[in-house]
Design a protein around this motif. Structure first.
Motif, PDB file in Angstrom:
ATOM      1  N   ARG A  13      -6.650  -1.717   0.873  1.00 15.35           N
ATOM      2  CA  ARG A  13      -7.109  -0.680   1.153  1.00 15.35           C
ATOM      3  C   ARG A  13      -6.728  -0.182   2.632  1.00 15.35           C
ATOM      4  NH1 ARG A  13     -12.435  -1.172  -1.525  1.00 15.35           N
ATOM      5  NH2 ARG A  13     -13.171  -1.800   0.619  1.00 15.35           N
ATOM      6  N   LEU A  14      -6.884  -1.222   3.380  1.00 15.15           N
ATOM      7  CA  LEU A  14      -6.373  -1.147   4.760  1.00 15.15           C
ATOM      8  C   LEU A  14      -4.998  -0.780   5.011  1.00 15.15           C
ATOM      9  CD1 LEU A  14      -8.667  -3.851   6.610  1.00 15.15           C
ATOM     10  CD2 LEU A  14      -8.808  -1.267   6.812  1.00 15.15           C
ATOM     11  N   GLY A  29       0.545  -5.949  10.929  1.00 17.05           N
ATOM     12  CA  GLY A  29      -0.362  -7.085  11.128  1.00 17.05           C
ATOM     13  C   GLY A  29      -0.965  -7.450   9.797  1.00 17.05           C
ATOM     14  N   LEU A  30      -1.402  -6.618   9.008  1.00 18.26           N
ATOM     15  CA  LEU A  30      -1.954  -6.795   7.544  1.00 18.26           C
ATOM     16  C   LEU A  30      -0.984  -7.683   6.623  1.00 18.26           C
ATOM     17  CD1 LEU A  30      -3.549  -3.201   7.217  1.00 18.26           C
ATOM     18  CD2 LEU A  30      -4.785  -5.377   7.154  1.00 18.26           C
ATOM     19  N   LEU A  31       0.243  -7.105   6.723  1.00 19.49           N
ATOM     20  CA  LEU A  31       1.286  -7.863   5.815  1.00 19.49           C
ATOM     21  C   LEU A  31       1.471  -9.246   6.559  1.00 19.49           C
ATOM     22  CD1 LEU A  31       4.046  -4.895   5.483  1.00 19.49           C
ATOM     23  CD2 LEU A  31       2.539  -5.959   3.631  1.00 19.49           C
ATOM     24  N   GLY A  32       1.590  -9.427   7.720  1.00 18.19           N
ATOM     25  CA  GLY A  32       1.565 -10.825   8.173  1.00 18.19           C
ATOM     26  C   GLY A  32       0.409 -11.620   8.069  1.00 18.19           C
ATOM     27  N   VAL A  37       1.631  -6.487  -0.419  1.00 18.09           N
ATOM     28  CA  VAL A  37       2.613  -5.427  -0.389  1.00 18.09           C
ATOM     29  C   VAL A  37       2.599  -4.279  -1.383  1.00 18.09           C
ATOM     30  CG1 VAL A  37       4.784  -6.012  -0.943  1.00 18.09           C
ATOM     31  CG2 VAL A  37       4.765  -4.366   0.891  1.00 18.09           C
ATOM     32  N   GLY A  38       2.643  -4.866  -2.691  1.00 21.08           N
ATOM     33  CA  GLY A  38       2.484  -4.136  -3.668  1.00 21.08           C
ATOM     34  C   GLY A  38       1.138  -3.824  -4.340  1.00 21.08           C
ATOM     35  N   SER A  39       0.006  -3.812  -3.502  1.00 23.93           N
ATOM     36  CA  SER A  39      -1.351  -3.655  -3.849  1.00 23.93           C
ATOM     37  C   SER A  39      -1.456  -2.124  -4.302  1.00 23.93           C
ATOM     38  CB  SER A  39      -2.367  -3.932  -2.948  1.00 23.93           C
ATOM     39  OG  SER A  39      -2.066  -3.120  -1.744  1.00 23.93           O
ATOM     40  N   ARG A  45      -1.056   3.906  -6.988  1.00 24.05           N
ATOM     41  CA  ARG A  45      -0.285   4.141  -5.882  1.00 24.05           C
ATOM     42  C   ARG A  45      -0.151   3.138  -5.031  1.00 24.05           C
ATOM     43  NH1 ARG A  45      -3.475   9.793  -4.815  1.00 24.05           N
ATOM     44  NH2 ARG A  45      -4.823   8.299  -4.876  1.00 24.05           N
ATOM     45  N   THR A  46       1.031   2.710  -4.571  1.00 22.33           N
ATOM     46  CA  THR A  46       1.296   1.899  -3.527  1.00 22.33           C
ATOM     47  C   THR A  46       0.933   2.583  -1.994  1.00 22.33           C
ATOM     48  OG1 THR A  46       3.475   2.021  -3.414  1.00 22.33           O
ATOM     49  CG2 THR A  46       2.784   0.546  -5.050  1.00 22.33           C
ATOM     50  N   ALA A  47       1.123   1.656  -1.051  1.00 14.91           N
ATOM     51  CA  ALA A  47       0.981   2.210   0.400  1.00 14.91           C
ATOM     52  C   ALA A  47       2.006   3.062   0.617  1.00 14.91           C
ATOM     53  CB  ALA A  47       0.999   1.019   1.378  1.00 14.91           C
ATOM     54  N   LEU A  48       3.309   2.794  -0.243  1.00 19.19           N
ATOM     55  CA  LEU A  48       4.504   3.575   0.037  1.00 19.19           C
ATOM     56  C   LEU A  48       4.149   5.106  -0.309  1.00 19.19           C
ATOM     57  CD1 LEU A  48       7.406   3.391   0.666  1.00 19.19           C
ATOM     58  CD2 LEU A  48       8.004   2.832  -1.684  1.00 19.19           C
ATOM     59  N   HIS A  49       3.512   5.318  -1.327  1.00 19.93           N
ATOM     60  CA  HIS A  49       3.040   6.606  -1.714  1.00 19.93           C
ATOM     61  C   HIS A  49       2.282   7.287  -0.217  1.00 19.93           C
ATOM     62  CE1 HIS A  49       3.505   5.224  -5.829  1.00 19.93           C
ATOM     63  NE2 HIS A  49       3.782   6.382  -5.905  1.00 19.93           N
TER      64      HIS A  49
END
Length: 190
Positions: A13-14, A29-32, A37-39, A45-49
């Protein structure tokens, strides 16, 4: 780092919120820290959307580089759209360009049967529509060139090279073999 289901859900969600707010520092920071990444949210919808809603999104390239599925499709209740559909619909030409560079598929249609080109044109987003048409036309030129090369191998009777070429084309091979440019016969007929 293994996250519990609750931690992964919060991190996901973050990640979506960071992308929506175009907060690159938080996203990285979240990815690290192990965020997936595909949540996906409850609408697939992904974060890309979310990232493509920001004009000239800084998070979009970071998500693409992190391996997000650029062709993820949201559920039908949200229109069955990819990030490219959303960027086209919003007229975000820079985001459209970034998604095309990341390999976004122009052929995917929304749940309503619209292409990204159609959405950009309907919204009268000239720059985004032009980018999408140019990409579509370049793809078509490439297909015709590949078809011509296959046709030459068929005419020459070069079965070994033809098989190698078809194997290399993978899932695109049937489409290319069944093209009839300018009313020509299919490769099987030839």
């Amino acid at each position: 780092m293994d996250l519990s289901p609750d931690e992964e859900n919060i991190q996901g969600r973050l990640l979506h919120q960071a992308a929506l707010w175009d907060n690159l520092e938080l996203l990285e920071g979240l990815l690290g820290g192990g965020a997936e990444v595909g949540s996906k949210d409850e609408h697939n919808r992904t974060a890309l959307h979310a990232a493509v809603l920001a004009e000239r999104s800084m998070c979009l390239p970071a998500l693409c580089n992190a391996g997000v599925d650029v062709n993820a499709v949201s559920d039908e209740s949200t229109g069955g759209k990819t990030a490219l559909h959303i960027a086209a619909e919003c007229g975000n030409a820079e985001n459209v360009k970034a998604l095309l560079s990341a390999g976004a598929d122009l052929a995917i249609l929304t749940a309503g049967g619209d292409s990204a080109v159609a959405l950009a044109e309907r919204g009268r987003h000239r720059h985004a529509a032009n980018l999408l048409r140019e990409a579509r036309d370049a793809l078509e030129r490439e297909r015709l060139q590949q078809h011509s090369q296959l046709r030459e191998l068929v005419v020459r009777g070069d079965v070994v090279c033809l098989q190698e070429r078809l194997d290399a084309l993978g899932s695109a091979a049937p489409v290319l073999c069944n093209l009839t440019p300018g009313g020509a016969n299919t490769l099987l007929y030839v």
